[in-house]
Design an enzyme around this catalytic site. Structure first.
Site, PDB file in Angstrom:
ATOM      1  N   ASN A   9       0.878  -1.177   0.000  1.00 31.12           N
ATOM      2  CA  ASN A   9       0.000   0.000   0.000  1.00 31.12           C
ATOM      3  C   ASN A   9       0.910   1.219   0.000  1.00 31.12           C
ATOM      4  O   ASN A   9       1.468   1.578   1.036  1.00 31.12           O
ATOM      5  CB  ASN A   9      -0.888  -0.032   1.257  1.00 31.12           C
ATOM      6  CG  ASN A   9      -1.694   1.243   1.432  1.00 31.12           C
ATOM      7  OD1 ASN A   9      -1.777   2.058   0.522  1.00 31.12           O
ATOM      8  ND2 ASN A   9      -2.285   1.412   2.613  1.00 31.12           N
ATOM      9  N   LYS A  11       0.213   4.228  -0.264  1.00 31.53           N
ATOM     10  CA  LYS A  11      -0.393   5.445   0.298  1.00 31.53           C
ATOM     11  C   LYS A  11      -0.118   6.632  -0.645  1.00 31.53           C
ATOM     12  O   LYS A  11      -0.027   6.423  -1.844  1.00 31.53           O
ATOM     13  CB  LYS A  11       0.105   5.689   1.731  1.00 31.53           C
ATOM     14  CG  LYS A  11      -0.080   4.431   2.589  1.00 31.53           C
ATOM     15  CD  LYS A  11       0.076   4.664   4.052  1.00 31.53           C
ATOM     16  CE  LYS A  11      -0.129   3.339   4.797  1.00 31.53           C
ATOM     17  NZ  LYS A  11      -0.114   3.507   6.251  1.00 31.53           N
ATOM     18  N   HIS A  95      -9.551   1.373   4.798  1.00 33.04           N
ATOM     19  CA  HIS A  95      -8.283   1.591   5.507  1.00 33.04           C
ATOM     20  C   HIS A  95      -8.523   2.578   6.654  1.00 33.04           C
ATOM     21  O   HIS A  95      -9.287   3.539   6.507  1.00 33.04           O
ATOM     22  CB  HIS A  95      -7.220   2.132   4.543  1.00 33.04           C
ATOM     23  CG  HIS A  95      -5.857   2.118   5.161  1.00 33.04           C
ATOM     24  ND1 HIS A  95      -5.454   3.080   6.065  1.00 33.04           N
ATOM     25  CD2 HIS A  95      -4.837   1.248   5.051  1.00 33.04           C
ATOM     26  CE1 HIS A  95      -4.230   2.796   6.465  1.00 33.04           C
ATOM     27  NE2 HIS A  95      -3.831   1.691   5.867  1.00 33.04           N
ATOM     28  N   GLU A  97      -6.879   4.952   7.785  1.00 36.77           N
ATOM     29  CA  GLU A  97      -6.613   6.362   7.486  1.00 36.77           C
ATOM     30  C   GLU A  97      -7.812   7.003   6.801  1.00 36.77           C
ATOM     31  O   GLU A  97      -8.108   8.177   7.014  1.00 36.77           O
ATOM     32  CB  GLU A  97      -5.343   6.477   6.621  1.00 36.77           C
ATOM     33  CG  GLU A  97      -4.100   6.254   7.465  1.00 36.77           C
ATOM     34  CD  GLU A  97      -2.904   5.699   6.727  1.00 36.77           C
ATOM     35  OE1 GLU A  97      -2.869   5.740   5.484  1.00 36.77           O
ATOM     36  OE2 GLU A  97      -1.990   5.184   7.408  1.00 36.77           O
ATOM     37  N   GLU A 167      -5.625  -4.692  10.591  1.00 41.73           N
ATOM     38  CA  GLU A 167      -4.603  -3.668  10.807  1.00 41.73           C
ATOM     39  C   GLU A 167      -4.899  -2.911  12.094  1.00 41.73           C
ATOM     40  O   GLU A 167      -5.700  -1.964  12.084  1.00 41.73           O
ATOM     41  CB  GLU A 167      -4.598  -2.687   9.629  1.00 41.73           C
ATOM     42  CG  GLU A 167      -4.268  -3.327   8.299  1.00 41.73           C
ATOM     43  CD  GLU A 167      -3.667  -2.316   7.331  1.00 41.73           C
ATOM     44  OE1 GLU A 167      -2.591  -2.619   6.797  1.00 41.73           O
ATOM     45  OE2 GLU A 167      -4.241  -1.241   7.136  1.00 41.73           O
ATOM     46  N   GLY A 173       2.283   2.440  10.722  1.00 40.97           N
ATOM     47  CA  GLY A 173       3.242   3.523  10.544  1.00 40.97           C
ATOM     48  C   GLY A 173       3.923   3.955  11.828  1.00 40.97           C
ATOM     49  O   GLY A 173       4.564   4.995  11.884  1.00 40.97           O
ATOM     50  N   SER A 212       3.235  -1.980  10.360  1.00 40.37           N
ATOM     51  CA  SER A 212       4.680  -2.038  10.587  1.00 40.37           C
ATOM     52  C   SER A 212       5.296  -3.402  10.282  1.00 40.37           C
ATOM     53  O   SER A 212       6.215  -3.836  10.985  1.00 40.37           O
ATOM     54  CB  SER A 212       5.011  -1.596  12.016  1.00 40.37           C
ATOM     55  OG  SER A 212       4.565  -0.264  12.240  1.00 40.37           O
ATOM     56  N   GLY A 233       2.710  -1.094   4.265  1.00 39.14           N
ATOM     57  CA  GLY A 233       2.752   0.328   3.957  1.00 39.14           C
ATOM     58  C   GLY A 233       4.172   0.784   3.691  1.00 39.14           C
ATOM     59  O   GLY A 233       4.728   0.562   2.616  1.00 39.14           O
ATOM     60  N   GLY A 234       4.772   1.400   4.698  1.00 33.56           N
ATOM     61  CA  GLY A 234       6.108   1.990   4.556  1.00 33.56           C
ATOM     62  C   GLY A 234       7.127   1.081   3.887  1.00 33.56           C
ATOM     63  O   GLY A 234       7.858   1.509   2.974  1.00 33.56           O
TER      64      GLY A 234
HETATM   65  P1  PGA Z   1       2.693   0.385   7.656  1.00 36.10           P
HETATM   66  O1  PGA Z   1       1.226   0.589   7.004  1.00 36.10           O
HETATM   67  O2  PGA Z   1       3.214  -0.919   7.100  1.00 36.10           O
HETATM   68  O3  PGA Z   1       3.468   1.569   7.185  1.00 36.10           O
HETATM   69  O4  PGA Z   1       2.504   0.331   9.113  1.00 36.10           O
HETATM   70  C1  PGA Z   1       0.351  -0.491   6.828  1.00 36.10           C
HETATM   71  C2  PGA Z   1      -0.924   0.016   6.215  1.00 36.10           C
HETATM   72  O5  PGA Z   1      -1.353   1.123   6.577  1.00 36.10           O
HETATM   73  O6  PGA Z   1      -1.543  -0.677   5.377  1.00 36.10           O
END
Ligand code: PGA
Length: 253
Positions: A9, A11, A95, A97, A167, A173, A212, A233-234
């Site tokens: 992802n 983002k 998600h 966010e 999640e 994050g 994470s 994500g990251g």
């Molecule tokens: P992250 O994000 O791996 O950066 O924690 C995961 C996500 O939001 O899908």
């Protein structure tokens, strides 16, 4: 048997030049990794680029959101049919966010999930609790309510064409990963909840963990019996990290 699935992802990250380098590295690196399904969920403007660079590679792609509406006067929205036009197989819905920053309620998420399915996409449905909710002992109630909104609208059978991502909001994050045991407990709860409606669907649905995930913790997480891969994500912005995560998924299959 459920095959492991690793979805990136991105983002709101990336640009044409950086995407090209990252996608080339993934195509090259993943050609040597068997037994794991991989996908990238990119920002809308880059889907054409992703389609061009991933076509024929075995790596799938998708969007991070989809409109609940089919077409018409919805300024700024993108429909499922438009995503299919660009070869998307997946759309992330719900998600955290978007639930938090864009005020998407579970009802809206359920509508988006249904719209994705209707367009022929596989929704990746995100669920998860905040730290406050976990500390209050409400994790299962929160996740159950998020799932119920979708179950009521689309039914348990719809999960034959969907993926779930657990999640925990506090792990996204933050560098703070849920322990494999914490994640496994919620994954088992999700599967049991679906099994109460349909045992076969529950057995076959892929439940990913997100929050994470990195090359260094993927093996332990993916080794748990109900964790079928990750929503990344990251770490998905770094080709080496993403490849390490995909290799970890392949190794525990
Ligand atoms: P992250 O994000 O791996 O950066 O924690 C995961 C996500 O939001 O899908």
């Amino acid at each position: 048997m459920r095959i492991k699935f690793v979805a990136g992802n991105w983002k709101m990250n990336g640009n044409l030049a950086a995407n090209q380098v990252l996608l080339h590295a993934l195509v090259e690196g993943l050609a040597r990794v068997a037994g794991v399904k991989c996908a990238i969920c990119a920002p809308f403007p880059y889907l054409a680029q992703v389609q061009q660079l991933l076509s024929g590679s075995g790596i799938g792609w998708g969007a991070q959101n989809v409109s609940q509406f089919d077409a018409g006067a919805y300024t700024g929205e993108v429909s499922g049919a438009m995503l299919v036009d660009f070869g998307c197989r997946y759309a992330i819905v719900g998600h955290s966010e978007r639930r938090t920053l864009c005020s998407e309620t579970s009802e809206i998420v359920a509508q988006k999930y249904a719209a994705a399915l209707k367009a022929g996409l596989t929704p990746i449905l995100c669920v998860g609790e905040t730290l406050e909710q976990r500390d209050a002992g409400d994790t299962e109630a929160v996740v159950a309510a998020q799932l119920d909104a979708v179950l009521e609208r689309s039914g348990a059978l719809s999960f034959a064409h969907a993926v779930i991502a657990y999640e925990p909001v506090w792990a996204i994050g933050t560098g703070k990963t849920a322990t494999p045991e914490q994640a496994q407990a919620v994954h088992a709860f999700i599967r049991a909840k679906l099994a109460a409606q349909d045992a076969v669907i529950a057995q076959n649905v892929q439940v990913l963990y997100g929050g994470s995930v990195k090359g260094s913790n993927a093996t332990q997480l993916f080794g748990m019996p109900d964790i079928d891969g990750g929503l990344i994500g990251g770490a998905s912005l770094d080709a080496n990290e993403m490849l390490t995560i995909c290799r970890a998924a392949s190794a525990v299959n």
